[in-house]
Design a protein around this motif. Structure first.
Motif, PDB file in Angstrom:
ATOM      1  N   ASP A 118       0.847  -1.190   0.000  1.00 23.83           N
ATOM      2  CA  ASP A 118       0.000   0.000   0.000  1.00 23.83           C
ATOM      3  C   ASP A 118       0.884   1.243   0.000  1.00 23.83           C
ATOM      4  OD1 ASP A 118      -2.503  -1.395   0.204  1.00 23.83           O
ATOM      5  OD2 ASP A 118      -1.976  -1.837   2.284  1.00 23.83           O
ATOM      6  N   ILE A 119       0.609   2.157  -0.913  1.00 23.71           N
ATOM      7  CA  ILE A 119       1.404   3.377  -1.039  1.00 23.71           C
ATOM      8  C   ILE A 119       0.520   4.597  -0.804  1.00 23.71           C
ATOM      9  CG2 ILE A 119       2.810   4.793  -2.585  1.00 23.71           C
ATOM     10  CD1 ILE A 119       4.186   2.217  -1.746  1.00 23.71           C
ATOM     11  N   VAL A 120       0.981   5.475   0.066  1.00 22.67           N
ATOM     12  CA  VAL A 120       0.270   6.727   0.358  1.00 22.67           C
ATOM     13  C   VAL A 120       1.208   7.883   0.019  1.00 22.67           C
ATOM     14  CG1 VAL A 120      -0.879   8.100   2.134  1.00 22.67           C
ATOM     15  CG2 VAL A 120      -1.045   5.605   2.192  1.00 22.67           C
ATOM     16  N   GLY A 121       0.707   8.858  -0.698  1.00 24.82           N
ATOM     17  CA  GLY A 121       1.555   9.946  -1.159  1.00 24.82           C
ATOM     18  C   GLY A 121       1.499  11.204  -0.323  1.00 24.82           C
ATOM     19  N   ASP A 122       0.919  11.119   0.883  1.00 21.25           N
ATOM     20  CA  ASP A 122       0.814  12.291   1.751  1.00 21.25           C
ATOM     21  C   ASP A 122       1.081  11.861   3.187  1.00 21.25           C
ATOM     22  OD1 ASP A 122      -0.180  15.143   2.379  1.00 21.25           O
ATOM     23  OD2 ASP A 122      -1.528  13.894   3.580  1.00 21.25           O
ATOM     24  N   SER A 123       2.101  12.454   3.811  1.00 20.34           N
ATOM     25  CA  SER A 123       2.510  12.024   5.149  1.00 20.34           C
ATOM     26  C   SER A 123       1.433  12.250   6.197  1.00 20.34           C
ATOM     27  CB  SER A 123       3.800  12.765   5.548  1.00 20.34           C
ATOM     28  OG  SER A 123       4.845  12.483   4.652  1.00 20.34           O
ATOM     29  N   SER A 124       0.687  13.347   6.092  1.00 19.89           N
ATOM     30  CA  SER A 124      -0.343  13.619   7.094  1.00 19.89           C
ATOM     31  C   SER A 124      -1.480  12.602   7.025  1.00 19.89           C
ATOM     32  CB  SER A 124      -0.890  15.040   6.923  1.00 19.89           C
ATOM     33  OG  SER A 124      -1.518  15.212   5.665  1.00 19.89           O
ATOM     34  N   THR A 125      -1.741  12.060   5.838  1.00 19.88           N
ATOM     35  CA  THR A 125      -2.769  11.024   5.684  1.00 19.88           C
ATOM     36  C   THR A 125      -2.374   9.768   6.446  1.00 19.88           C
ATOM     37  OG1 THR A 125      -3.452  11.855   3.523  1.00 19.88           O
ATOM     38  CG2 THR A 125      -4.000   9.572   4.024  1.00 19.88           C
ATOM     39  N   GLY A 160      -9.124   8.219  -2.269  1.00 20.39           N
ATOM     40  CA  GLY A 160     -10.039   8.693  -1.239  1.00 20.39           C
ATOM     41  C   GLY A 160      -9.741   8.170   0.147  1.00 20.39           C
ATOM     42  N   LEU A 161      -8.547   7.628   0.369  1.00 18.61           N
ATOM     43  CA  LEU A 161      -8.203   7.045   1.664  1.00 18.61           C
ATOM     44  C   LEU A 161      -8.337   8.041   2.810  1.00 18.61           C
ATOM     45  CD1 LEU A 161      -6.985   4.650   3.312  1.00 18.61           C
ATOM     46  CD2 LEU A 161      -4.722   5.634   2.786  1.00 18.61           C
ATOM     47  N   ASP A 162      -8.003   9.298   2.576  1.00 19.06           N
ATOM     48  CA  ASP A 162      -8.036  10.311   3.621  1.00 19.06           C
ATOM     49  C   ASP A 162      -9.449  10.864   3.787  1.00 19.06           C
ATOM     50  OD1 ASP A 162      -7.626  12.404   5.420  1.00 19.06           O
ATOM     51  OD2 ASP A 162      -5.739  13.008   4.506  1.00 19.06           O
ATOM     52  N   PHE A 163     -10.306  10.056   4.400  1.00 16.53           N
ATOM     53  CA  PHE A 163     -11.682  10.456   4.692  1.00 16.53           C
ATOM     54  C   PHE A 163     -12.427  10.936   3.444  1.00 16.53           C
ATOM     55  CE2 PHE A 163      -9.621  10.319   8.720  1.00 16.53           C
ATOM     56  CZ  PHE A 163     -10.596   9.913   9.623  1.00 16.53           C
ATOM     57  N   GLY A 164     -12.237  10.182   2.354  1.00 13.94           N
ATOM     58  CA  GLY A 164     -12.970  10.452   1.131  1.00 13.94           C
ATOM     59  C   GLY A 164     -12.409  11.555   0.268  1.00 13.94           C
ATOM     60  N   ARG A 165     -11.227  12.072   0.640  1.00 12.10           N
ATOM     61  CA  ARG A 165     -10.614  13.158  -0.138  1.00 12.10           C
ATOM     62  C   ARG A 165      -9.449  12.634  -0.957  1.00 12.10           C
ATOM     63  NH1 ARG A 165      -9.566  16.871   5.081  1.00 12.10           N
ATOM     64  NH2 ARG A 165      -8.735  14.839   5.707  1.00 12.10           N
ATOM     65  N   ILE A 166      -9.243  13.237  -2.127  1.00 14.62           N
ATOM     66  CA  ILE A 166      -8.028  12.986  -2.891  1.00 14.62           C
ATOM     67  C   ILE A 166      -6.927  13.845  -2.267  1.00 14.62           C
ATOM     68  CG2 ILE A 166      -6.871  13.311  -5.109  1.00 14.62           C
ATOM     69  CD1 ILE A 166      -8.729  10.987  -5.164  1.00 14.62           C
ATOM     70  N   ARG A 167      -5.944  13.169  -1.710  1.00 17.84           N
ATOM     71  CA  ARG A 167      -4.885  13.909  -1.012  1.00 17.84           C
ATOM     72  C   ARG A 167      -3.609  13.067  -1.050  1.00 17.84           C
ATOM     73  NH1 ARG A 167      -5.681  17.764   3.815  1.00 17.84           N
ATOM     74  NH2 ARG A 167      -3.556  18.210   4.488  1.00 17.84           N
ATOM     75  N   GLY A 168      -2.807  13.292  -2.031  1.00 18.85           N
ATOM     76  CA  GLY A 168      -1.556  12.560  -2.138  1.00 18.85           C
ATOM     77  C   GLY A 168      -1.572  11.423  -3.138  1.00 18.85           C
ATOM     78  N   GLU A 169      -2.749  11.095  -3.695  1.00 19.24           N
ATOM     79  CA  GLU A 169      -2.816   9.968  -4.637  1.00 19.24           C
ATOM     80  C   GLU A 169      -2.013  10.236  -5.908  1.00 19.24           C
ATOM     81  OE1 GLU A 169      -6.662   9.502  -2.237  1.00 19.24           O
ATOM     82  OE2 GLU A 169      -5.210  11.053  -2.768  1.00 19.24           O
TER      83      GLU A 169
END
Length: 280
Positions: A118-125, A160-169
Motif C-alpha cells: 500500500d502506497i500513500v503519497g501524503d505524510s499527514s494522511t 479517497g483514503l483520507d476520509f474520502g478526499r483525494i490527497r496525495g494519490e
C-alpha cells in the motif's frame, strides 16, 4: 487485451493474525480480517496450503493485521513459506506493510512470488488514517528495499483514503512511476460499517476516473482496479477501458460487453490481480 479477475476459492486470503490488528486504521478497523482464513502458526499455514493444493487452488494472499510498527508479522513464517513452495508450488502474494530490509530479504529468499504494498503519497494522511508516524520517505525506503531484494512488487493506491478526499494519490502515482514495476493496482475507499468513515459518501466516480487516466499516462506498466471498491459504482468502468486500463477485478457485465464490442480480447483469471506482475 483486457484482463478480468475473479479471485475466489482458488486464490483465498489468509490472515496470520486472525482478526487481530494493533492499528485499527480509520478506514478498516480490522473489519476485513474477518473474511480471511486464519493461520495463526506456521504449521497452520502449511496445513492450509496442502489442503488448498489438493482442492486445485492456485495460490493465496498472505496477509494479516499490522503490529504497532505497521508491519504484517510474516517473518516467522519464512521457513513455512519455503516448505510450502517446495511441496506445493502455490503462488504466494504477500501483503507486508512497512517491513524492513531483513524481513523483505527473508521473504524473498523463502519464495514469496509477489509483494503487494500500500502506497500513500501524503505524510499527514498516514498519521490521520493509520495512526503511524511514517512519512512519504518511509514509503520510498520500502520500495527501494524491495527493489534491492529483487522482489516483484505491485503497489496499491487507495483513492479517497483520507476520509474520502483525494490527497496525495497523484503524488503516489509519481512515486511508483519512478520504478520499473509491471503493475499498479487502484482501490477506492469503501465507507465501512464500524469504522470512522462509515458515514462518508464514496469518492465521486469522476475523481477516480481522473486519477486512473493520470496513472495510465504516467505509469509504464499495467494499471488495474482491484477488489476493494464500492461495487455500486460502475459508470466509470467503460470510460476507464476507453482510457487504456488493463483490467478490473469482477468487472460489470456492461463493461465486458463493451470490451467485446470494441474487438478486444478478454482474458479471464481466477486469481488475484497482483499476479499481473508475473504476467498472469
Amino acid at each position: 487485451m483486457f484482463h478480468a479477475y475473479y479471485p475466489g476459492r482458488s486464490f483465498p486470503s489468509v490472515s496470520v493474525t486472525g482478526t487481530a490488528c494493533s492499528l485499527h486504521c480509520k478506514h478498516c478497523n480490522a473489519h476485513y480480517l474477518e473474511g480471511m482464513h486464519p493461520a495463526l502458526t506456521p504449521d497452520d499455514l502449511i496445513e492450509f496450503s496442502r489442503a488448498l493444493k489438493k482442492s486445485g487452488g492456485e495460490g493465496f494472499l498472505l496477509s494479516g493485521g499490522s503490529d504497532k510498527r505497521g508491519v504484517v508479522p510474516l517473518m516467522r513464517y519464512a521457513p513455512a513459506i519455503r516448505k510450502i513452495k517446495e511441496e506445493t508450488g502455490l503462488i504466494i502474494n504477500a501483503h507486508i506493510g512497512f517491513a524492513d530490509r531483513d524481513e523483505i530479504e527473508a521473504l524473498v529468499s523463502a519464495g514469496v512470488d509477489v509483494f503487494s504494498v500500500d502506497i500513500v503519497g501524503d505524510s499527514s494522511t498516514v498519521k490521520r488514517v493509520y495512526g503511524l508516524e511514517k512519512t512519504v520517505d518511509d514509503y520510498i525506503s520500502l520500495l527501494n528495499n524491495l527493489e534491492y531484494a529483487g522482489a516483484a512488487v505491485v503497489p496499491h493506491i487507495t483513492a479517497g483514503l483520507d476520509f474520502g478526499r483525494i490527497r496525495g494519490e497523484y503524488g503516489a502515482v509519481d512515486m511508483v512511476s519512478g520504478y520499473n514495476f509491471k503493475a499498479l493496482v487502484f482501490l477506492s475507499l469503501v465507507p465501512t460499517r464500524g469504522t470512522a468513515m462509515e458515514n462518508l459518501p464514496p469518492l465521486p466516480e469522476e475523481d477516480l476516473l481522473s486519477l486512473l487516466k493520470y496513472a495510465i499516462e504516467r505509469f509504464s506498466g499495467d494499471v488495474l482496479v482491484g477488489c476493494m471498491r464500492p461495487r455500486y459504482q460502475r459508470k466509470w468502468e467503460i470510460e476507464a477501458v476507453k482510457s487504456g486500463i488493463s483490467g478490473i477485478v469482477i468487472p460489470a457485465s456492461p463493461t465486458l460487453s463493451f470490451v467485446k464490442e470494441s474487438g478486444m480480447k478478454i482474458e479471464v483469471h481466477n486469481h488475484c490481480c497482483a499476479l499481473r506482475a508475473l504476467g498472469l
